[in-house]
Write an enzyme that holds these catalytic residues in place. Structure first.
Site, PDB file in Angstrom:
ATOM      1  N   ASP A   1       0.853  -1.194   0.000  1.00 44.10           N
ATOM      2  CA  ASP A   1       0.000   0.000   0.000  1.00 44.10           C
ATOM      3  C   ASP A   1       0.887   1.241   0.000  1.00 44.10           C
ATOM      4  OD1 ASP A   1      -3.263   0.271   0.862  1.00 44.10           O
ATOM      5  OD2 ASP A   1      -2.060   2.111   1.009  1.00 44.10           O
TER       6      ASP A   1
ATOM      7  N   TYR B   1     -14.170   8.393 -11.803  1.00 42.64           N
ATOM      8  CA  TYR B   1     -13.924   7.088 -11.173  1.00 42.64           C
ATOM      9  C   TYR B   1     -14.455   5.923 -12.026  1.00 42.64           C
ATOM     10  CZ  TYR B   1     -14.436   3.429  -7.565  1.00 42.64           C
ATOM     11  OH  TYR B   1     -14.391   2.262  -6.841  1.00 42.64           O
TER      12      TYR B   1
HETATM   13  P1  NAD Z   1      -9.753   1.739   0.413  1.00 39.88           P
HETATM   14  O1  NAD Z   1      -9.584   3.183   0.050  1.00 39.88           O
HETATM   15  O2  NAD Z   1     -10.010   1.395   1.828  1.00 39.88           O
HETATM   16  O3  NAD Z   1      -8.486   0.909  -0.092  1.00 39.88           O
HETATM   17  C1  NAD Z   1      -7.738   1.238  -1.230  1.00 39.88           C
HETATM   18  C2  NAD Z   1      -6.278   1.253  -0.829  1.00 39.88           C
HETATM   19  O4  NAD Z   1      -5.493   1.531  -1.991  1.00 39.88           O
HETATM   20  C3  NAD Z   1      -5.958   2.335   0.203  1.00 39.88           C
HETATM   21  O5  NAD Z   1      -5.413   1.796   1.376  1.00 39.88           O
HETATM   22  C4  NAD Z   1      -4.973   3.228  -0.525  1.00 39.88           C
HETATM   23  O6  NAD Z   1      -3.974   3.781   0.326  1.00 39.88           O
HETATM   24  C5  NAD Z   1      -4.381   2.280  -1.550  1.00 39.88           C
HETATM   25  N1  NAD Z   1      -3.752   3.019  -2.640  1.00 39.88           N
HETATM   26  C6  NAD Z   1      -4.210   4.148  -3.235  1.00 39.88           C
HETATM   27  N2  NAD Z   1      -3.302   4.585  -4.112  1.00 39.88           N
HETATM   28  C7  NAD Z   1      -2.264   3.720  -4.072  1.00 39.88           C
HETATM   29  C8  NAD Z   1      -1.028   3.667  -4.748  1.00 39.88           C
HETATM   30  N3  NAD Z   1      -0.660   4.602  -5.636  1.00 39.88           N
HETATM   31  N4  NAD Z   1      -0.178   2.657  -4.453  1.00 39.88           N
HETATM   32  C9  NAD Z   1      -0.515   1.711  -3.541  1.00 39.88           C
HETATM   33  N5  NAD Z   1      -1.679   1.721  -2.868  1.00 39.88           N
HETATM   34  C10 NAD Z   1      -2.543   2.708  -3.134  1.00 39.88           C
HETATM   35  O7  NAD Z   1     -10.916   1.193  -0.534  1.00 39.88           O
HETATM   36  P2  NAD Z   1     -11.725  -0.173  -0.488  1.00 39.88           P
HETATM   37  O8  NAD Z   1     -13.106   0.181  -0.144  1.00 39.88           O
HETATM   38  O9  NAD Z   1     -11.009  -1.193   0.288  1.00 39.88           O
HETATM   39  O10 NAD Z   1     -11.694  -0.560  -2.031  1.00 39.88           O
HETATM   40  C11 NAD Z   1     -10.800  -1.515  -2.581  1.00 39.88           C
HETATM   41  C12 NAD Z   1     -11.039  -1.626  -4.077  1.00 39.88           C
HETATM   42  O11 NAD Z   1     -12.399  -1.969  -4.335  1.00 39.88           O
HETATM   43  C13 NAD Z   1     -10.772  -0.324  -4.853  1.00 39.88           C
HETATM   44  O12 NAD Z   1     -10.227  -0.636  -6.105  1.00 39.88           O
HETATM   45  C14 NAD Z   1     -12.162   0.237  -5.037  1.00 39.88           C
HETATM   46  O13 NAD Z   1     -12.230   1.093  -6.164  1.00 39.88           O
HETATM   47  C15 NAD Z   1     -12.979  -1.027  -5.220  1.00 39.88           C
HETATM   48  N6  NAD Z   1     -14.399  -0.822  -4.884  1.00 39.88           N
HETATM   49  C16 NAD Z   1     -14.773  -0.630  -3.579  1.00 39.88           C
HETATM   50  C17 NAD Z   1     -16.110  -0.455  -3.278  1.00 39.88           C
HETATM   51  C18 NAD Z   1     -16.571  -0.257  -1.863  1.00 39.88           C
HETATM   52  O14 NAD Z   1     -17.785  -0.145  -1.644  1.00 39.88           O
HETATM   53  N7  NAD Z   1     -15.704  -0.205  -0.864  1.00 39.88           N
HETATM   54  C19 NAD Z   1     -17.080  -0.456  -4.305  1.00 39.88           C
HETATM   55  C20 NAD Z   1     -16.648  -0.629  -5.607  1.00 39.88           C
HETATM   56  C21 NAD Z   1     -15.311  -0.845  -5.891  1.00 39.88           C
END
Ligand code: NAD
Length: 333
Positions: free
Chosen positions: A32, A147
């Site tokens: 991360d 997004y």
């Molecule tokens: P989150 O924000 O908790 O986790 C995403 C992580 O990615 C974060 O910890 C962030 O620090 C890390 N990150 C961002 N940029 C980065 C980089 N350049 N290098 C390394 N790490 C990086 O989000 P989440 O809710 O756990 O979502 C996880 C995935 O699921 C994402 O791709 C999100 O788009 C997708 N998603 C989530 C939901 C939801 O409801 N939570 C819905 C649809 C899609």
């Protein structure tokens, strides 16, 4: 025993995934961009790396010597974040591009990509009585600006890396995921956590009002984290070559979601509707025929059950936080 990379491991969903993959005896490299002390969950048994995966050389460092990639890294948040940070959301394309290139070059066997219901055509989400979005509803393309377009593009990149270079990929379109160890304040939180936080704040302070974004009639479905973690793994190790919905089909309005949280809290509030706040599409639900067909399963943890666990976790965090603030102010006196 497999050697698995989890990208975005300091975040909500990927943190739970690391836990599960370790439990199954895999070797896990968790990556991360956030400093380790900001990860929601850290497991000492994993190899924990802080790397910015937008950079190509870091993607090579992340995947080198490993077999599989779960890519859940993205700069994202709830509606309030994605409506106001479209460029930042689109820059996640660098993570997805460079991880795909590094995975191809380093001989990764299989890659999972976390897509989103935000890829769906907005014109198919104008009615709160949404019949459920089927996978084909992503086209003709009119995704959530910023997004959603980035997610749709990255889905397509996975497909072409599979067709042109033989890199096996699996793609799930998540519909709102919620549960413990997620964001509940700070601007990136999503509706379930935000509503829990607001109701907890009110019940602790005796406040009588809650502000709801939109008119409360907009509809969504919400998937509890345990269903999400099972679905991710089942899809990863399936033969499903097309993007597939991973979401609950228990659709509720935001007002109904507030009803559930009030019932859990045993505390009723007067609702004020902020019609100028970001509110997203009018109606969204997951149509689950395809996942039932392939896996004989669909996310099914009832919203009330998952919300109770989420509410209890957020309340505990907020109480701990207020205790430590009191400690600090006692110390500073
Ligand atoms: P989150 O924000 O908790 O986790 C995403 C992580 O990615 C974060 O910890 C962030 O620090 C890390 N990150 C961002 N940029 C980065 C980089 N350049 N290098 C390394 N790490 C990086 O989000 P989440 O809710 O756990 O979502 C996880 C995935 O699921 C994402 O791709 C999100 O788009 C997708 N998603 C989530 C939901 C939801 O409801 N939570 C819905 C649809 C899609």
């Amino acid at each position: 025993m497999k050697k698995i990379i989890v990208a975005g491991a300091g975040g909500f969903i990927a943190g739970h995934l690391v836990k599960e993959l370790l439990k199954k005896g895999n070797i896990v490299r968790a990556v991360d961009i956030k400093p380790l002390n900001e990860w929601y969950q850290v497991f000492p048994e994993a190899e924990n790396l802080v790397l910015d995966l937008r950079l190509r050389e870091n993607c090579y460092k992340a995947v080198n010597g490993y077999n599989e990639v779960f890519n859940l890294a993205a700069d994202m948040g709830g509606m309030g974040f994605i409506e106001n940070n479209k460029a930042a959301c689109m820059i996640s394309v660098l993570i997805n591009t460079h991880l795909l290139i590094a995975s191809k070059d380093c001989g990764i066997n299989r890659l999972f990509y976390a897509s989103s219901a935000c890829v769906y055509n907005g014109e198919k989400q104008t009615d709160p009585n949404n019949p459920g979005l089927k996978e084909s509803d992503a086209y003709p393309a009119l995704a959530e600006d910023g997004y959603g377009w980035e997610k749709l593009f990255s889905e397509r990149m996975c497909r072409h890396f599979m067709e042109d270079f033989g890199l096996t990929s699996r793609i799930a379109r998540f519909h709102n995921v919620y549960g413990p160890f997620g964001t509940y304040d700070g601007g990136r939180e999503k509706a379930p956590a935000a509503i829990c936080r607001k109701v907890i704040e009110a019940s602790v302070t005796g406040k009588k009002e809650i502000v709801i974004w939109g008119d409360g009639h907009q509809t969504r479905s919400f998937m509890y984290i345990d269903d999400c973690i099972k679905g991710i793994q089942d899809i990863m190790y399936s033969n499903i070559e097309e993007p597939i919905n991973l979401g609950s089909s228990e659709m509720v309005s935001i007002n109904q979601l507030v009803d559930i949280v009030e019932e859990i809290a045993g505390y009723k509030l007067e609702r004020k509707y902020d019609l100028d706040a970001p509110k997203g599409v009018r109606g969204r639900n997951s149509e689950n025929s395809l996942i039932r067909h392939y896996l004989g399963w669909e996310p099914s943890i009832p919203l009330k059950t998952g919300m109770k666990k989420t509410y209890d976790w957020i309340k505990e965090q907020m109480l701990q936080d207020s205790e430590s603030k009191k400690e600090i102010s006692r110390f500073n006196k």
